[in-house]
Design an enzyme around this catalytic site. Structure first.
Site, PDB file in Angstrom:
ATOM      1  N   THR A 148      14.649  34.525  88.935  1.00  0.00           N
ATOM      2  CA  THR A 148      14.148  35.834  88.487  1.00  0.00           C
ATOM      3  C   THR A 148      13.403  35.754  87.167  1.00  0.00           C
ATOM      4  O   THR A 148      12.678  36.680  86.814  1.00  0.00           O
ATOM      5  CB  THR A 148      15.316  36.831  88.326  1.00  0.00           C
ATOM      6  OG1 THR A 148      16.256  36.293  87.388  1.00  0.00           O
ATOM      7  CG2 THR A 148      16.008  37.093  89.653  1.00  0.00           C
ATOM      8  N   HIS A 180      14.890  26.973  83.254  1.00  0.00           N
ATOM      9  CA  HIS A 180      16.206  27.083  82.630  1.00  0.00           C
ATOM     10  C   HIS A 180      17.254  26.428  83.508  1.00  0.00           C
ATOM     11  O   HIS A 180      17.200  26.515  84.730  1.00  0.00           O
ATOM     12  CB  HIS A 180      16.587  28.542  82.367  1.00  0.00           C
ATOM     13  CG  HIS A 180      16.475  29.440  83.565  1.00  0.00           C
ATOM     14  ND1 HIS A 180      15.275  29.954  83.986  1.00  0.00           N
ATOM     15  CD2 HIS A 180      17.418  29.904  84.427  1.00  0.00           C
ATOM     16  CE1 HIS A 180      15.473  30.701  85.061  1.00  0.00           C
ATOM     17  NE2 HIS A 180      16.775  30.681  85.361  1.00  0.00           N
TER      18      HIS A 180
HETATM   19  P1  5GP Z   1      17.506  32.890  87.474  1.00  0.00           P
HETATM   20  O1  5GP Z   1      17.996  33.973  88.394  1.00  0.00           O
HETATM   21  O2  5GP Z   1      16.018  33.046  87.171  1.00  0.00           O
HETATM   22  O3  5GP Z   1      17.860  31.495  87.896  1.00  0.00           O
HETATM   23  O4  5GP Z   1      18.285  33.089  86.132  1.00  0.00           O
HETATM   24  C1  5GP Z   1      17.961  34.048  85.180  1.00  0.00           C
HETATM   25  C2  5GP Z   1      19.220  34.387  84.439  1.00  0.00           C
HETATM   26  O5  5GP Z   1      18.865  35.070  83.255  1.00  0.00           O
HETATM   27  C3  5GP Z   1      20.147  35.315  85.218  1.00  0.00           C
HETATM   28  O6  5GP Z   1      21.402  34.672  85.418  1.00  0.00           O
HETATM   29  C4  5GP Z   1      20.266  36.556  84.322  1.00  0.00           C
HETATM   30  O7  5GP Z   1      21.557  37.103  84.302  1.00  0.00           O
HETATM   31  C5  5GP Z   1      19.848  36.019  82.968  1.00  0.00           C
HETATM   32  N1  5GP Z   1      19.228  37.001  82.115  1.00  0.00           N
HETATM   33  C6  5GP Z   1      18.287  37.923  82.465  1.00  0.00           C
HETATM   34  N2  5GP Z   1      17.928  38.652  81.402  1.00  0.00           N
HETATM   35  C7  5GP Z   1      18.662  38.195  80.345  1.00  0.00           C
HETATM   36  C8  5GP Z   1      18.734  38.578  78.961  1.00  0.00           C
HETATM   37  O8  5GP Z   1      18.036  39.465  78.468  1.00  0.00           O
HETATM   38  N3  5GP Z   1      19.603  37.879  78.191  1.00  0.00           N
HETATM   39  C9  5GP Z   1      20.389  36.883  78.681  1.00  0.00           C
HETATM   40  N4  5GP Z   1      21.216  36.275  77.834  1.00  0.00           N
HETATM   41  N5  5GP Z   1      20.335  36.494  79.979  1.00  0.00           N
HETATM   42  C10 5GP Z   1      19.485  37.146  80.800  1.00  0.00           C
END
Ligand code: 5GP
Ligand code: ZN
Length: 117
Positions: A98, A103
């Site tokens: 997302t 990361h």
């Molecule tokens: P993805 O789904 O892209 O692998 O991981 C994105 C992660 O970023 C998700 O686990 C989500 O909870 C985290 N995340 C999204 N927005 C924020 C934010 O503003 N601060 C923090 N600390 N984490 C976030």
């Protein structure tokens, strides 16, 4: 420019200190902070300071930064005293990516199923 901060990127803003985060470790090339929506008792994100949209692009374009992210996952797991943990790089919306800034998720502190859902 590849690697340059992106105005519309949440994680570039965390790197720049423009959005608050619970930072657990920072190096010259990486920042690690607690996930805002934790999926395990320990859920930490490790990001490179440079912007690439996923782990593969990071590894191809900035291999040293990719290695630094990977090294940090172990340092943080040790600091958090995780005996076992899972490192996840989601790549693509179809598996839940997302945020389009590479990361690593470090997840630990509970048992987990394999294969993942
Ligand atoms: P993805 O789904 O892209 O692998 O991981 C994105 C992660 O970023 C998700 O686990 C989500 O909870 C985290 N995340 C999204 N927005 C924020 C934010 O503003 N601060 C923090 N600390 N984490 C976030
Ligand atoms: Zn970014």
């Amino acid at each position: 420019m590849p690697g340059e901060p992106q105005d519309d990127c949440l994680f570039c803003k965390i790197v720049a200190g423009q959005i608050p985060a619970t930072i657990v470790r920072e190096t010259d090339t990486t920042v690690a902070f607690r996930d805002i929506n934790p999926q395990a008792p320990t859920h930490i994100l490790v990001i490179p300071k440079v912007h690439y949209e996923n782990a593969a692009a990071l590894a191809a374009e900035a291999p040293q930064a990719a290695a630094d992210v990977l090294r940090e996952t172990q340092v943080i797991a040790d600091e958090e005293k995780l005996e076992a943990y899972r490192t996840v790089f989601n790549t693509g919306a179809g598996v839940g990516q997302t945020v389009w800034h590479a990361h690593a998720h470090i997840l630990g502190g509970r048992g987990m199923q394999w294969p993942p859902g």
